[in-house]
Scaffold this active site. Structure first.
Site, PDB file in Angstrom:
ATOM      1  CB  THR A 211      -0.988  -0.033   1.188  1.00 10.73           C
ATOM      2  OG1 THR A 211      -1.955   1.001   1.011  1.00 10.73           O
ATOM      3  CG2 THR A 211      -0.304   0.161   2.530  1.00 10.73           C
ATOM      4  CG  ASN A 212      -0.495   4.717  -1.345  1.00 13.41           C
ATOM      5  OD1 ASN A 212      -1.168   5.429  -0.622  1.00 13.41           O
ATOM      6  ND2 ASN A 212      -0.988   4.150  -2.431  1.00 13.41           N
ATOM      7  NE  ARG A 213       5.680   7.151   3.802  1.00  8.38           N
ATOM      8  CZ  ARG A 213       6.175   6.531   4.862  1.00  8.38           C
ATOM      9  NH1 ARG A 213       5.466   6.440   5.964  1.00  8.38           N
ATOM     10  NH2 ARG A 213       7.384   6.008   4.812  1.00  8.38           N
ATOM     11  CB  SER A 214      -3.045   7.973   0.310  1.00  5.84           C
ATOM     12  OG  SER A 214      -4.285   8.629   0.321  1.00  5.84           O
TER      13      SER A 214
END
Ligand code: CTP
Length: 406
Positions: A211-214
């Site tokens: 995933t990512n940091r959003s």
């Protein structure tokens, strides 16, 4: 535009229920949001909470039943009823709902409700048995058939010690609903706006994912700003801890593929699509049904690309003419304007909102954002550091300008 609660006149009726203390929290939130709140307590409500509590929060007189009988009584209830933008009754007892359903005006609150021409929102609070009683249910139906809005009651622990359907909706949710009701006739009423928000998660096995940091904050703010001007909003959200704003039609997704399907399914008659989501660009080629054990050390996860949602949307748009307007976001760590301009062109956008995530007060998780709007004709609009809601508000003003030109 701003929060539609600001400068609105709200009459808040408080009736006899232990949840009356929560009405003080609601009043405080509404006052802080800039509303002028006139509180009317029934006699039973004053057994649970005093007018002074509300007066202290609003800085305005809080009314009690005796105010109906003074020399100003007639003027008071007619004026309160006529001047209100919204009449909220929270908590609403079974008794007060029965009176409202039958047109009985025997105290300041019920007489004011008879005189009021504005929309009405009721938040019932009572024991579960009282709410499910056929008499109460009939009263709810009568009131709904007259256009009265309801929120709750919610399931949970009740003052009687029992569990059931009878708890008043939490003040924060009532506030969100009030905001929706006060904004819904705004300039984008009847227009459909799709907003994607947050991140996607691409599973490796049942416990792991990429995933990512959003966090979804900017996307949720865009959805709220669109609701505030009356749009019909579909919020397509990846996993997040945020609560969707009241009134948004929310579709929860996990993966990029699910987000693509949700966007394509909803965008075909949308006036605008705003893609704030940080969509994963790649995913594991294979998903392991079983948890991968650490003994089986894997040195590499084989990846494959996900579909570019905006590029797919661009194809749809060329064929069908919808969505009419498309906005993308570009979070960059270097060569901001060059990279954003390339995405604007390649994805066929009407506007890209570029932000440098390495700047202070911008990017993932931050409460603020610092963005530049880039348009296909090369025009640029640089905004100062703003709250994510204010960035969203600027964006929705642009979308409103496009739509109102059609
Ligand atoms: N986007 C999309 N589908 C993807 C990836 C991104 O629709 N698979 C959208 C995002 O929602 C955003 C815009 O494209 O509105 C730009 O996203 P960004 O991640 O900045 O760009 P990418 O095209 O993914 O390029 P890169 O990650 O290489 O910068």
């Amino acid at each position: 535009m701003s929060n539609p609660i600001q400068n609105k006149r709200i009459v808040l009726g408080v009736t006899g229920s232990i949840a009356a203390y929560k009405a003080a929290i609601l009043t405080s939130k509404l006052s802080q949001a800039g509303a002028l709140v006139d509180v009317i307590l029934t006699n039973s409500a004053t057994r649970f909470i005093t007018p002074l509590t509300f007066q202290s929060v609003t800085g305005r007189k809080a009314y009690v039943e005796d105010d109906l009988w003074g020399s100003e009584g007639h003027v008071t209830h007619i004026a309160l009823g006529h001047e209100a933008d919204l009449l909220v009754i929270a908590p609403a007892s079974a008794n007060t709902m029965a009176k409202l359903a039958n047109g009985i005006g025997d105290n300041l609150l019920t007489v004011t409700a008879l005189a009021a021409t504005c929309p009405m929102l009721i938040a019932p609070a009572m024991d579960a048995g009282m709410f499910s009683h056929p008499a109460t249910q009939t009263n709810v139906e009568i009131l709904k058939s007259r256009g009265v809005e309801f929120t709750g009651p919610m399931p949970g622990h009740l003052a009687s010690g029992l569990e059931g359907l009878g708890r008043m909706t939490e003040p924060i949710e009532i506030e969100s609903r009030i905001r929706f009701l006060l904004g819904k006739n705004g300039p984008l009423a009847g227009k459909r706006i799709i907003v994607s928000a947050g991140r996607t998660e691409e599973p490796i096995d049942p416990v792991r994912f990429i995933t990512n940091r959003s966090t979804g904050k900017q996307g949720y703010a865009v959805a709220q700003a669109a609701l505030d001007v009356g749009a019909n909003v579909t919020l397509i959200s990846g996993p997040t801890t945020l609560t969707p704003p009241s009134g948004a039609d929310t579709i929860l997704v996990q993966t990029a593929e699910q987000m693509l399907n949700a966007v394509i399914n909803t965008a075909s008659n949308a006036d605008a699509l705003i893609m704030t989501a940080a969509v994963a660009d790649f995913r594991p080629r294979r998903y392991s049904e079983e948890k991968i054990k650490k003994e089986k050390v894997f040195s590499a996860i084989e990846l494959e690309s996900t579909a570019d949602i905006l590029k797919q949307v661009n194809l749809l748009r060329k064929e069908k003419g919808f969505p009419k307007h498309v906005v993308g976001f570009a979070a960059e760590s270097n060569e901001l304007l060059e990279n954003a301009a390339l995405k604007l062109k390649n994805k066929g956008l009407d506007l890209i909102v570029a932000n440098d995530i390495t700047k202070k007060g911008a990017g993932f998780g931050s409460e603020t954002n610092r963005v530049i709007f880039l348009f296909p004709d090369g025009k640029k609009q640089e905004l100062p550091t703003l709250s994510k809601y204010d960035v969203a508000d600027h964006l929705i003003q642009q979308v409103t300008a496009w739509i109102s030109k059609e």
